[in-house]
Write an enzyme that holds these catalytic residues in place. Structure first.
Site, PDB file in Angstrom:
ATOM      1  N   TYR B 189      25.333  24.608  26.948  1.00 43.50           N
ATOM      2  CA  TYR B 189      24.687  25.801  26.444  1.00 43.50           C
ATOM      3  C   TYR B 189      24.715  25.643  24.948  1.00 43.50           C
ATOM      4  CZ  TYR B 189      25.152  27.652  31.071  1.00 43.50           C
ATOM      5  OH  TYR B 189      25.051  27.827  32.401  1.00 43.50           O
ATOM      6  N   HIS B 244      22.059  32.559  27.324  1.00 37.67           N
ATOM      7  CA  HIS B 244      23.491  32.751  27.568  1.00 37.67           C
ATOM      8  C   HIS B 244      24.142  33.607  26.487  1.00 37.67           C
ATOM      9  CE1 HIS B 244      27.059  31.829  29.859  1.00 37.67           C
ATOM     10  NE2 HIS B 244      26.300  31.185  30.694  1.00 37.67           N
TER      11      HIS B 244
END
Lengths: 436, 436, 436, 436
Positions: B189, B244
């Protein structure tokens, strides 16, 4: 089972122990050798002067069929035509287990949707498919919906009378039967006995069967009725009333506000479906519990009322929106907003429709109350397995599916009348047609 | 059956034909001789370095049990305590068929609700009860939910790489497997490879495992990534991305707006759950498809996002909200608003959780897409009956219940690690903790 | 001090006078030679049949530790596991002075947040860290929060009785002790004494410990109770009542409207946390003061209620939202809207929790009222330094930190019971589970 | 300690162990033998042509005093009068520990509140009280606010130039010092160099010092400036700009929209405080990050902007709203909405104000960025303990309190000028006065 799995390309080699379970609990291969719908028919019966229509879906498995309520709109022959000419050809050969898919595809198969004819026959099919699924599962349908979260279905009864004494007698009768919730009405709806020959009739306007509703007399008699019944029966009974959209919106608001002091369990149908925009105004002015829904067949009628918490009870007539499948979705929507159900269930709903209501009522958390009817002997003869009532609670049959059947031979003894039925036109004294 | 009806005061004399049906399709008397829950346990396994937790509910019928996913929050021992000390004693003796009642009553049995620990174990029980119900019905659970309305579950795969070439290779691999939907991420991420030692670490702030996310480099690389993959793979592939919650709300809005031109299938988690109030602002500025939900465990997080049509896909992690029962209610709520599902299903969801997702995916109308994982050999050994993938579609086992099992003997070969797991703290360069 | 400054590259040459001050008031170098957390444990005690859980954080400085309340959710063993297996390993070695950073990073260390288990143990740690900071500062914690803006904490007492006379006697007793604010309830909650055996129990539904709440009897008795107590005790006493989410939303609205005439100080928990959307409707219909919050653990439950000024008192149970740090943030949020605090503080909150409430109560401007309990001798033995009450005011110990301790040896004399506790399920007469 | 407890009627007999702790960590009896404020004075200094005003609060403990920034509004003598004639008499004899109480009572002591004079002197007192509290605690003030959640304070620098080259040189200089965030402006504010003698001056309207701002030239030059700096410095630097309310609202909206493409870190003061109603319109049209606040001194200016998420950074000048106490409350309010802080900190804020900003910046979660200044030698001489800068980060002194002092003897060497200061009037070409 293994073969089935293999056919689908799944790796089941390690699945031996579940295979045994599958054999123990039933045939798990229906995805691979699916059942077929072999016929779809509508059966009408008219015992006790009330028409009941039921869709019957038959399958390729001998003796396995389901039935579903298609009662409500009294355009019987239109329903028959819709089933025979359109639904049956579409559905034959389909897998009855794929209820959601059938519902969605039938719903748009005429392109235009939401209508009372097409929703009703779709509802009949939908409930029949759940009936079949319950029978195949060996379970009452409420089990498929999540199981019971109450022991029985609490109901409200319909008391009425032409005067306060008659009404009180009617209430007393239901109290003695154990009902804790009673709807009170004068006359049938409105208060026709208060009026003489209406002006429009004197003037030769309209037809013989036309009825009249006068606004002020109705608004005067309803509070008097509540006052009388409350003073005689005290606080222990829950009282309901149905305005049945008989008065203009602003006067409905005035009436509901006045009734708040009598603590009604709910006041139903303050407005016509065309006028639900008035609920916002009503809600700002009173905390009287409100119910609405029997005329709804379009999602824009109920979604906003629920998500804006503008009604407390949703009273949809399940066959009007297409059956058990969409009714469960309404119930689930309403649960997020703690709006409770009070499915429409008058005397002119078939016993198959009543058990449909009841199976949902048993299973959902946000059940509120159920409108009740009683099933006369002829009706019970046509529909073996009718619900029973005890102490104001409806009990259903615990057999697989919905636990109710239709005896077609008996049904045939109660044919539909030749004459079409029309809802009497209700007018104001000057002849203005009301939309109740 | 007849005796049962009679005991309940029902008039079943005309019900002979249904009685035969009941015998034909299974025992219909469970309301009268109910099954009992005899044990509730949690089983953990850690194959391939991933922890999977499953609740097992056993019943008074020999060999009849159900399993449910209790995987997500990696507080394994806490889950065990919650099950052994609190859930098991509460549930033993209850009728496993009353799923709704069990859900509602367990949900408030600790008074406080909504949490990741208690919801997770409740979810394990809930799915296990549906597993039992499916086995008793001899049906895959999706049949109880209304049957199939698609033939298989379309999935999205996770492509990632440390640079554009690696990422493109990863995408190509998934395309070759047939996936039509691919999530693209750099690194895991964010893009940690872009940063050297962050300032806060140089200053001795935080701990060794802390990670850093820099806002601008991340915002720069993501559009480049989309540009590269779109130009190489064209319009035929659906691309997804997960922000995220790594950047401040206003920058997430800027990024999503910029990504709109690449026609993503959806952009996930633009905001932290605490910041969902920003969706209104985002929605006014872009029509980029939006997904959110894996961190939700309180209804106030999703109801408004759905009813205000602020997201397009609801991505709840089903064990975080208490299981199949509430997930179906979310799906039903979302259907009224044509918000689609994209249940959370990463590699650290158990196969039991994946099949739970898949059964719902098959049955509901408003399925959108399913997050996919692949099941490694050790995992398949622990969980006989794992889904399989073909051409980007997930296929489930058609056995009754959820069609998956846990082999406890094999599971025991993969014990949990002694060390607790913590999500690495993510910080800005100055050390500010981010809440992803 | 000088060395410290130099090490950080600061020009401190002119700082001699402050250096002396630093030596006068304590060691100011903790940023450079920081304290470490050496252990985190949870201690339970069960004096007088009530469970109290306290987190103890020990530091690298001999004798320096803090304690914090982790009482509320009665899943004691789950809390122990969460502390021993997850919190302790995470926190050991961290600087106890960085409370905000610890709170933020622990809050997301399990990824999923907001739950009653994880928030509770986080709250225990958080309060313990403030306790340590207060001790290091040589100050009661309220001093760190800005000092006193009232001399003591005005409290409300809980009066109850099985009938009006018992209740009046209870009120009289509290009036004689000097309380100006008294909560009045019949029975415990609702009025179970009004009901005989509920219908669902007669039908064999539910379990022995299930309770029943009937809507109308409860709605009838509460106004009578207010009428009676008002007429006997006049206007000088402030009266409160807790609906405890026992009746449907629309009836809660009706009840609150009816109670407005008795000028309650506040009516608590008209709705379940799932139903806070009804506050907008309630607020439009009555100006009765409203309180809510003990069940909250997610910010979306309280932020909107406060910013829309829908409640007058926020009644959060501080350990449910993660401790002193977030509670102070709630208080600060609420101050901008002149929403006052009434922190949850029943008998089953530990004395450590009560002093946590009290230190905030003393320091914030928008304190409203404090829920009170009395501390029995055994409880005081376990927790040296308990608050005292005089004339309806709670006084706290002025020692540094929170001024309360736990005597672990005494605590060990009152072990937790083996049996788990469950909140009794409350049902309607038909068995419907209520979510109170 | 024990005596203290006993005097308050508390039962402390079991409190022996905490008593030792109390002695270890300081005197805990201040509630009983409280400190008194003995004097409140304001000290002005004018080093480097900038006026700095500081309130000094002295106490009954020899050598214990605090200082607080009262700099901003340049009505120095009015501030002196306000302190000497009104604040000092009110505060002498009060307990300096009761900061919240002092703030609340002083705030309304003139009945009318919110003004720049009275808020400024209140801010001076408030910060001084926190300084005293920190010294008594032996802790830097950020420790009382919850400890550090970042290692240092990331700052933005002010670059400016009369043309693009000068501006680029200025930017380059700050980049070389390590700044990651740089505000870019032409001229001082607006672009005075673009205009010749304005029409109003030619017409003899206004006074000599009046300035002119032309709308279109300003709107043209700012995007050019961003274009130039972005192309020269790339994406790695964060750029900021302050519109300083120089153009009409609708043109500010147009300008901000145009600047969005250059990804500014934020655009400041698009509107005058009177025009914050335009933020709703601006927010609907652009996702450019927005900052506002230096002119605010009334809660209605910031509460709605924050709760409606209409700005991304709140830039209050802390002495304009009354000091550390209300600033922390603004920070806490903003955290619930993930609005970040960017406290006003220009060259004409005293170093005491800068350290006040910095202590909050270190402690709160939702710190965004800090406006920076550098402290010239004379300023550092007046204020021992000034912050230092390294790599774009501000570091504060770790001494107790705010770690900064004022050397009054040195201050006296830099007396205020005799002449009053007036902000130059800014006009449109026709002479219309602008409200920047």
């Amino acid at each position: 089972m293994l073969a089935a799995g293999s056919a689908a390309g799944l790796s089941n080699s390690a699945f031996g122990q579940n295979e045994a379970a599958a054999q123990r609990y039933g045939n798990a291969t229906r995805g691979l050798a699916p059942l077929k719908i072999t016929d779809v028919r509508i059966v009408h019966a008219y015992p006790n002067g009330t028409g009941f229509s039921v869709v019957k879906v038959e399958t390729s498995e001998p003796g396995l069929y389901g039935i579903g309520c298609a009662t409500g709109i009294r355009r019987y022959k239109t329903l028959t035509t819709a089933v025979d000419e359109y639904l049956a050809p579409l559905l034959k050969g389909k897998d009855p287990d794929n209820i959601e898919d059938i519902w969605q595809t039938v719903n748009v198969s005429s392109y235009w949707r939401n209508g009372p004819i097409l929703n009703t026959v779709l509802a009949g099919v939908d409930q029949a498919l759940w009936d079949i699924k319950g029978k195949r599962a060996g379970m009452p349908v409420y089990q498929l919906l999540g199981g019971k979260c109450r022991f029985a279905v609490d109901c409200y009864a319909h008391a009425s009378g032409r005067d306060l004494k008659e009404l009180a007698d009617s209430v007393r009768g239901y109290r003695e039967q154990g009902f804790r919730h009673i709807r009170i009405q004068f006359g049938k709806y409105g208060s026709p006995h208060l009026s003489g020959e209406p002006d429009f009739k004197k003037a030769g306007f309209g037809v013989e069967t036309d009825e009249v509703v006068e606004i002020r007399p109705y608004m005067k008699i309803v509070p008097e009725m509540f006052e009388h019944i409350r003073s005689e029966f005290g606080e222990e009974v829950e009282l309901l009333h149905d305005i049945h959209e008989l008065i203009p919106p602003i006067e409905a608001i005035n009436l509901v506000k006045e009734l708040e002091q009598y603590r009604p369990f709910f006041i139903e149908d303050a407005f016509a479906p065309e006028d639900i925009g008035y609920y916002k105004i009503l809600r700002e002015q009173t905390s009287c519990a409100l119910a609405m829904g029997e005329l709804f067949n379009n999602s824009h009628e109920w979604v906003g009322l629920i998500t804006d918490r503008l009604i407390d009870f949703v009273r949809i007539h399940i066959s009007q929106i297409g059956g058990i499948t969409p009714a469960m979705k309404v119930a689930r929507l309403a649960e997020w907003f703690n709006v409770r159900t009070a499915w429409h269930g008058p005397g002119n709903t078939s016993p198959v429709g009543h058990v449909g209501n009841a199976h949902i009522d048993l299973a959902i958390w946000n059940f509120g109350i159920q409108e009740q009817t009683d099933f006369r002997p002829e009706t019970q003869e046509v529909f073996p397995g009718c619900p029973t009532f005890e102490n104001g609670y409806m009990h259903i049959n615990e057999a697989p599916g919905f636990g109710i059947d239709i005896d077609e031979a008996v049904a045939a003894k109660f044919p539909l009348p030749e004459e079409p039925w029309y809802r009497p036109i209700v007018r104001r004294p000057d002849g203005t047609p009301v939309r109740p």
